[in-house]
Design a protein around this motif. Structure first.
Motif, short mmCIF file in Angstrom:
data_model
loop_
_atom_site.label_atom_id
_atom_site.label_comp_id
_atom_site.label_asym_id
_atom_site.label_seq_id
_atom_site.Cartn_x
_atom_site.Cartn_y
_atom_site.Cartn_z
N THR A 137 18.79 23.94 4.29
CA THR A 137 17.50 23.38 4.74
C THR A 137 17.69 21.97 5.27
O THR A 137 17.16 21.60 6.33
CB THR A 137 16.50 23.38 3.57
OG1 THR A 137 16.31 24.72 3.12
CG2 THR A 137 15.16 22.80 4.01
N ILE A 138 18.44 21.15 4.54
CA ILE A 138 18.68 19.77 4.96
C ILE A 138 19.51 19.74 6.24
O ILE A 138 19.24 18.94 7.15
CB ILE A 138 19.38 18.99 3.83
CG1 ILE A 138 18.41 18.83 2.65
CG2 ILE A 138 19.86 17.63 4.32
CD1 ILE A 138 19.01 18.17 1.43
N LEU A 139 20.51 20.62 6.35
CA LEU A 139 21.29 20.69 7.58
C LEU A 139 20.41 21.06 8.77
O LEU A 139 20.57 20.53 9.87
CB LEU A 139 22.42 21.71 7.43
CG LEU A 139 23.67 21.26 6.69
CD1 LEU A 139 24.57 22.45 6.39
CD2 LEU A 139 24.42 20.20 7.47
N GLY A 140 19.46 21.98 8.54
CA GLY A 140 18.54 22.35 9.61
C GLY A 140 17.68 21.19 10.06
O GLY A 140 17.46 20.99 11.26
N CYS A 141 17.20 20.41 9.10
CA CYS A 141 16.40 19.23 9.44
C CYS A 141 17.25 18.19 10.17
O CYS A 141 16.79 17.56 11.13
CB CYS A 141 15.80 18.62 8.17
SG CYS A 141 14.42 19.53 7.48
N ALA A 142 18.47 17.98 9.70
CA ALA A 142 19.35 17.01 10.34
C ALA A 142 19.67 17.42 11.77
O ALA A 142 19.70 16.59 12.69
CB ALA A 142 20.64 16.88 9.52
N ARG A 143 19.88 18.71 11.96
CA ARG A 143 20.17 19.21 13.31
C ARG A 143 18.98 18.95 14.24
O ARG A 143 19.16 18.64 15.42
CB ARG A 143 20.47 20.71 13.22
CG ARG A 143 20.82 21.36 14.54
CD ARG A 143 21.19 22.81 14.34
NE ARG A 143 20.15 23.53 13.61
CZ ARG A 143 20.24 24.81 13.29
NH1 ARG A 143 21.31 25.50 13.63
NH2 ARG A 143 19.26 25.40 12.64
N TYR A 144 17.78 19.05 13.71
CA TYR A 144 16.57 18.80 14.50
C TYR A 144 16.38 17.30 14.76
O TYR A 144 16.06 16.89 15.88
CB TYR A 144 15.35 19.35 13.77
CG TYR A 144 14.03 18.99 14.41
CD1 TYR A 144 13.49 19.79 15.42
CD2 TYR A 144 13.33 17.86 14.02
CE1 TYR A 144 12.28 19.47 16.02
CE2 TYR A 144 12.12 17.52 14.60
CZ TYR A 144 11.60 18.32 15.60
OH TYR A 144 10.41 17.99 16.19
N ALA A 145 16.57 16.50 13.73
CA ALA A 145 16.25 15.07 13.83
C ALA A 145 17.30 14.28 14.59
O ALA A 145 16.96 13.39 15.37
CB ALA A 145 16.07 14.48 12.43
N PHE A 146 18.58 14.58 14.36
CA PHE A 146 19.66 13.79 14.94
C PHE A 146 20.30 14.57 16.09
O PHE A 146 21.47 14.94 16.03
CB PHE A 146 20.70 13.44 13.88
CG PHE A 146 20.10 12.86 12.63
CD1 PHE A 146 19.14 11.87 12.68
CD2 PHE A 146 20.49 13.33 11.38
CE1 PHE A 146 18.59 11.34 11.53
CE2 PHE A 146 19.95 12.80 10.22
CZ PHE A 146 18.99 11.81 10.30
N ARG A 147 19.53 14.78 17.13
CA ARG A 147 19.98 15.68 18.19
C ARG A 147 21.16 15.13 18.97
O ARG A 147 21.94 15.89 19.54
CB ARG A 147 18.81 15.96 19.13
CG ARG A 147 17.65 16.65 18.41
CD ARG A 147 16.52 17.03 19.32
NE ARG A 147 15.42 17.63 18.57
CZ ARG A 147 14.33 18.13 19.12
NH1 ARG A 147 14.19 18.11 20.45
NH2 ARG A 147 13.36 18.64 18.38
N GLY A 148 21.32 13.82 18.98
CA GLY A 148 22.44 13.25 19.72
C GLY A 148 23.59 12.85 18.82
O GLY A 148 24.56 12.25 19.29
N ALA A 149 23.51 13.17 17.54
CA ALA A 149 24.52 12.72 16.58
C ALA A 149 25.51 13.82 16.24
O ALA A 149 25.22 15.01 16.39
CB ALA A 149 23.83 12.23 15.31
N ASP A 150 26.66 13.40 15.77
CA ASP A 150 27.60 14.34 15.17
C ASP A 150 27.21 14.53 13.71
O ASP A 150 26.91 13.55 13.01
CB ASP A 150 29.03 13.80 15.24
CG ASP A 150 29.65 13.96 16.61
OD1 ASP A 150 29.23 14.87 17.35
OD2 ASP A 150 30.54 13.16 16.97
N ILE A 151 27.21 15.76 13.25
CA ILE A 151 26.88 16.06 11.86
C ILE A 151 28.08 16.73 11.21
O ILE A 151 28.58 17.74 11.71
CB ILE A 151 25.65 16.98 11.77
CG1 ILE A 151 24.44 16.33 12.44
CG2 ILE A 151 25.33 17.32 10.32
CD1 ILE A 151 23.22 17.22 12.54
#
Length: 464
Positions: A137-151
Motif C-alpha cells: 500500500t505504501i509503495l503504491g502511494c509512493a509510486r503515485y506521489a513521487f512520480r519523478g523519483a527513484d524508489i
C-alpha cells in the motif's frame, strides 16, 4: 530460570522497573548464548512470548513496552550491535527509547512537498502478510506521489519479488534470517542500514526520503537508519488505535493525510502472476466447474488454527457443494504436514498440481499446490471463492477479486481481528466475509457461516 520463565517475568513486570530490566537482560543473554539449543529456545521466547503478544495488542502502552524491552535486549552483554549503537550515540537503552518516542510520533508533523523528493526508500516488514497489506500500500502511494523519483524497496529476496509492477521501483536485496538466533537477526540491521545509506547517498536532505513501515529489521522503528530528518515511520500499532479499521486502510490514510498530501485511495496490490495466472485460466477452463481456493497455512502460529476436524469438514463441505478445490501446500514443514493429513483424510479424488503443468489432466476434486505463494495465486486466480486462516494467502485472494471467507481464530482482541481483515480490491465484492472463532469448539458455527457464503456464490456460479 528458563527462557519461558524469564519472558513471563518481562510481561508481568512494570515497564522500566528493575525487574523488567533484569528479566529482559537475562533473557537476551540466553539468546546470545553460544549454546545453540539455549540460543534457539531464548530467541523463540523473545519473539513468541514477548514481541508478538505486545505487537498484537495494537495500543500505545504495548508499543512502548516493546521499545523498552528491545532497547534492553540490544544493550545486553553479548549483543552484536551494542558497540555500533554506542558509536552512533545510542550507548544506553534510554537513548534509543527517547529516539523512538520522537520518530514514532513524527507523523503528527506537517507533511513535506512530494515534488521535492528525488530518492525514496521503503523498507520491507519481512512478514509476507505484513508486506502485502502494509508495504505494498505504501509503495503504491509512493509510486503515485513521487512520480519523478527513484524508489528503492529494501527487502529479502522473497519479499522483493512479491509485488506486481516491477518497473515501479528498484529492488535492493537484503537477507533477513527470520528463523535464526537473535544475534543473527540483529546483525541484519547493519546490512539494512548500509543499503539505505547507499540508496540516499549524494541526495540533499530535502530531496531524499526513507519510509519505515514498522519493520522488524529496525525492531519496529527502534534502531536508527541514519539521518532521522528524512525518515518517516508508520506506527502501525498505534496509528488511529481507537478505530476498528483494517491495517491496509490505515496505511493508506497515513500516506494520504500526513505524508503524500492527499494521495489516492490505495490498497494492497496483487502479486505478479504473469505467466502463473495462465495456469488459473487453464484450470478453470478445462474443469468448467466451480473452483475454490483453500489455505490452512498459519506460518507456525498454531493458535490461529481450528484444527483437523474443521479442516476435513470444510473440504468435504466444498465437495458436497460441487466445488473442485485447490489446497495451498503451505510455506513450511508444519503447514506441509497439516496438508498431508488433510489429503489422507479426504474422501474424494486427489492430485498434486505440478508447477510446470497446465492442469489439463488434473481433474481431481482436491488438488494441492506445493509451489510459492505466487504459484498458488496463479492456480486460484479464477476461483469463485477462497477460504483461509489469518495468512498472506487470504490477503492475496482478496486482492484478486474473488469472494473471501477469512477465518480469524483466537484473536487477542477485536482490534487485531479488524486490523488484519483483508481488503477486497477491484472486485464485485465490497467486503471480505470475516468469520471469528475462539477455538476448535467454534468449528461447527464457522462451517455454518461458510456454507451460507458458498450458497450465495453458487447461485451466481457460471458452472454447476
Amino acid at each position: 530460570m528458563t527462557a519461558r520463565e524469564l519472558a513471563r517475568g518481562v510481561m508481568e513486570a512494570s515497564t522500566g522497573s528493575r525487574d523488567f530490566v533484569d528479566y529482559s537482560r537475562a533473557l537476551a543473554q540466553l539468546a546470545f548464548s553460544r549454546n545453540r539449543r539455549l540460543a534457539a529456545e531464548a530467541t523463540h521466547a523473545v519473539f513468541s512470548d514477548v514481541v508478538q503478544p505486545l505487537a498484537d495488542r495494537f495500543d500505545t502502552a504495548s508499543s512502548d513496552a516493546h521499545a523498552a524491552f528491545m532497547a534492553e535486549v540490544v544493550h545486553a552483554p553479548g549483543s552484536p550491535i551494542a558497540e555500533t549503537l554506542h558509536t552512533l550515540g545510542y550507548g544506553s537503552p534510554e537513548g534509543l527509547v527517547e529516539r523512538y518516542s520522537k520518530v514514532g510520533y513524527k507523523y503528527l508533523q506537517e507533511p513535506f512537498d512530494a515534488e521535492d523528493i528525488e530518492q525514496a526508500v521503503v523498507l520491507s516488514r519481512v512478514g509476507i502478510k505484513e508486506d502485502f497489506a502494509v508495504t505494498s500500500t505504501i509503495l503504491g502511494c509512493a509510486r503515485y506521489a513521487f512520480r519523478g523519483a527513484d524508489i528503492d524497496f529494501v527487502a529479502p529476496k522473497k519479499n522483493a519479488y512479491l509485488f506486481a509492477s516491477p518497473h515501479a521501483f528498484n529492488r535492493r536485496i537484503v537477507s533477513y534470517p527470520h528463523t535464526s538466533p537473535l544475534a543473527y537477526r540483529l546483525l541484519a540491521w547493519k546490512r539494512v542500514r548500509r543499503a539505505v545509506q547507499t540508496c540516499i547517498q549524494g541526495f540533499p536532505p530535502d530531496e531524499r526520503l526513507v519510509v519505515d513501515p514498522d519493520s522488524c529489521m529496525t525492531l519496529h522503528g527502534l534502531l536508527p537508519l541514519g539521518d532521522d530528518s528524512c525518515l518517516r515511520f508508520f506506527p502501525s500499532r498505534t496509528y488511529a488505535e481507537e478505530e476498528p479499521s483494517r491495517i491496509a486502510d490505515l496505511a493508506a490514510a497515513w500516506c494520504g493525510d500526513w505524508f503524500f498530501w492527499g494521495g489516492p485511495e490505495a490498497h494492497p496490490y496483487v502479486v505478479d502472476n504473469t505467466g502463473s495466472s495462465e495456469r488459473g485460466f487453464a484450470l478453470a477452463f478445462t474443469l468448467r466447474k466451480k473452483l475454490a481456493g483453500v489455505s490452512f497455512s498459519v506460518a507456525g502460529r498454531e493458535s490461529v488454527r481450528l484444527g483437523g476436524d474443521f479442516e476435513d469438514s470444510l473440504l468435504e463441505l466444498l465437495r458436497k457443494h460441487g466445488y473442485w478445490t485447490v489446497l495451498d501446500g503451505g510455506r513450511d514443514e508444519s503447514d506441509a504436514a497439516v496438508v498431508a493429513e488433510r489429503v489422507r483424510a479426504f474422501r474424494g479424488t486427489m492430485k498434486e498440481l505440478a508447477v510446470a503443468k497446465d492442469g489439463r489432466r488434473n481433474h481431481a476434486r482436491l488438488m494441492t499446490s506445493k509451489g510459492t505463494l505466487r504459484d498458488f495465486g496463479g492456480w486460484i486466480s479464477r476461483a469463485l471463492v477462497y477460504i483461509g486462516y489469518d495468512s498472506a494467502a487470504s490477503h492475496v485472494a482478496a486482492s484478486m477479486g474473488m469472494r473471501v471467507a477469512y477465518v480469524s481464530v483466537g484473536a487477542p482482541n477485536e482490534t487485531y481481528a479488524a486490523r488484519w481483515t483483508p481488503v477486497a480490491c477491484d472486485s464485485q465484492f465490497d467486503e471480505v466475509d470475516s468469520v471469528s472463532a475462539e477455538g476448535p469448539d467454534d468449528g461447527p458455527a464457522v462451517l455454518e457461516r461458510i456454507e451460507a457464503v458458498l450458497e450465495e456464490v453458487s447461485a451466481d456460479a457460471p458452472w454447476s
